[in-house]
Design an enzyme around this catalytic site. Structure first.
Site, PDB file in Angstrom:
ATOM      1  CB  SER A 163      -0.930  -0.005   1.219  1.00 53.88           C
ATOM      2  OG  SER A 163      -1.831  -1.098   1.164  1.00 53.88           O
ATOM      3  CG  HIS A 195      -6.530   6.899   1.437  1.00 54.74           C
ATOM      4  ND1 HIS A 195      -5.852   8.025   1.849  1.00 54.74           N
ATOM      5  CD2 HIS A 195      -7.716   6.902   2.112  1.00 54.74           C
ATOM      6  CE1 HIS A 195      -6.583   8.672   2.739  1.00 54.74           C
ATOM      7  NE2 HIS A 195      -7.711   8.029   2.918  1.00 54.74           N
ATOM      8  CB  VAL A 197      -2.371  10.326   2.062  1.00 54.35           C
ATOM      9  CG1 VAL A 197      -3.286  11.357   2.674  1.00 54.35           C
ATOM     10  CG2 VAL A 197      -2.617   8.947   2.657  1.00 54.35           C
ATOM     11  CE  LYS A 198      -1.539   4.002   1.480  1.00 56.33           C
ATOM     12  NZ  LYS A 198      -2.781   4.326   2.191  1.00 56.33           N
ATOM     13  CB  SER A 199       2.623   7.056  -4.787  1.00 56.43           C
ATOM     14  OG  SER A 199       3.592   6.973  -3.757  1.00 56.43           O
TER      15      SER A 199
END
Length: 405
Positions: A163, A195, A197-199
């Site tokens: 993740s 999500h 805030v992910k890359s």
């Protein structure tokens, strides 16, 4: 984000005009879900990480649950999960009825090591070990070759929780080839989260990659209620076919209980657009990490960055520092609150899962000293592609003031 008075979050998505256009095209088209945008995203993701198959779903948590189901976990078994992770890693396996055995981690990197897996396997339990869920934390990759060797010797399924690590690469041994996280060379399946805030972001979304066509088929059934329209697999042949032996066009079968874990075309259109920017996003995150690394020496000895994993090309999701709060004379909560007064938001990744009330009541509190040591020092600083170089300076200066160094 160069405004010195702006709130600087610890993470944030980067949505651009072409992302908006991709989603708008879906909204104006014929398919909102289970359509061509899902297929296109899955194909692009599989190609990007070097896997044969990719299955998109509604969240990273759904992906973990699907992977645990496809791995065949059941109540008579247990899965080994590092405690230094988000609770979803353990929850995904627990949803199957399987029990959870928590492993320790390296106290400086937060990553499960082969020795931690071996220690967890030595513990006597009432259930059979069946799977391990190694976690790639903050964008760095654990030693998958070593974990693979230990796990396979015990007949365990391997599900990577990546993740935090889409776009990361690792080398399989000192002289080995470089591999993309998600290629599943050392695992049965790899799970990703998208999500915000992910890359890369889908709003909410996740995916599982695998090289096993049987796992791919089962994942697809399970994400859509357990339904199949594959005529070769139909069990009620009389209901499925007409007198001429032709499949009835409306027919489908529910052969096992599944879930509605599908990703929509809206989400996958955004994911497809974002995936094309992944290398640029990773490069910018790496630039910011370099700026942090160059400036952070002034905060020693109370603060240090995470040690870097050998033979790993990280795809930094978080910029994590380890702080000796006792030596600095200030608690972590006060540190975070004072940084917030400077407009800087930070976070802790994560509260060890084995300390959560649900798991503590079920299993007690195992002795995991590496996890405890990592947790008591960890703090995640702002890191996202739209940050300005000056934002790094702002964070470091605020930390210097708060820690009085």
């Amino acid at each position: 984000m160069s405004n010195a008075n702006a709130i600087l979050p610890y993470g944030r998505h980067c949505i651009e005009d072409d992302d908006v256009a991709a989603v708008t095209a879906v909204l104006r088209g014929d398919w909102l879900t289970t359509g061509p945008a899902v297929d296109a995203f899955e194909q692009r993701l599989a190609e990007r990480v070097g896997a044969r198959h990719a299955v998109a779903c509604s969240s990273g948590t759904a992906a973990l649950h699907l992977a645990a189901l496809a791995a065949g976990l059941e109540p008579s078994q247990h899965a080994i999960v590092p405690s230094m992770t988000f609770s979803a890693t353990a929850n995904g396996a627990r949803y199957t009825g399987a029990e959870i055995a928590f492993s320790d981690v390296d106290p400086d990197t937060g990553l499960m090591r082969a020795v931690d897996l071996e220690a967890a396997l030595r513990e006597r339990r009432d259930t059979t070990p069946a799977a391990v869920f190694p976690v790639h934390l903050a964008g760095q990759v654990t030693d998958m070759a070593a974990i693979h060797d230990v796990a396979r010797a015990q007949g365990l399924r391997i599900v990577e929780d990546a993740s935090h690590a889409i776009g990361a690469r690792y080398r399989a041994g000192p002289d080995g080839e470089w591999l993309d996280v998600g290629c599943c060379r050392h695992s049965d399946m790899t799970v990703f989260s998208f999500h915000p805030v992910k890359s890369i972001a889908m709003g909410e979304g996740g995916a599982i990659t695998t090289n096993d066509p049987a796992l791919d088929a089962r994942l697809r059934d399970l994400r859509t209620h357990g339904l199949t329209r594959d005529a070769e697999r139909f069990e009620d042949r009389e209901a499925a076919f007409d007198e001429s032996g032709t499949v009835n066009p409306w027919y489908y079968e529910l052969q096992e209980l599944g879930f509605n874990y599908r990703a929509s075309d809206i989400h996958c259109a955004l994911g497809h657009s974002q995936l094309g920017k992944l290398d640029r996003f990773i490069a910018r995150r790496s630039e910011l990490v370099g700026l942090y690394d160059a400036a952070i020496g002034r905060l020693a000895p109370h603060l240090k960055p995470l040690p870097r994993i050998v033979d790993c090309m990280p795809a930094w999701h978080l910029y994590v520092v380890l702080i000796d709060f006792a030596a600095a004379g200030i608690g972590r909560g006060d540190t975070m609150r004072k940084l917030r007064e400077f407009g800087i938001q930070t976070q802790v990744h994560y509260i060890p899962v084995h300390r959560q009330p649900y798991y503590r009541q079920r299993y007690g509190t195992p002795d995991l000293p590496g996890t405890g040591r990592y947790y008591e020092r960890t703090l995640s600083l702002p890191l996202f592609p739209d940050m300005a170089d000056s934002d790094v300076t702002r964070v470091i200066e605020a930390l210097a003031t708060v820690l009085d160094v």
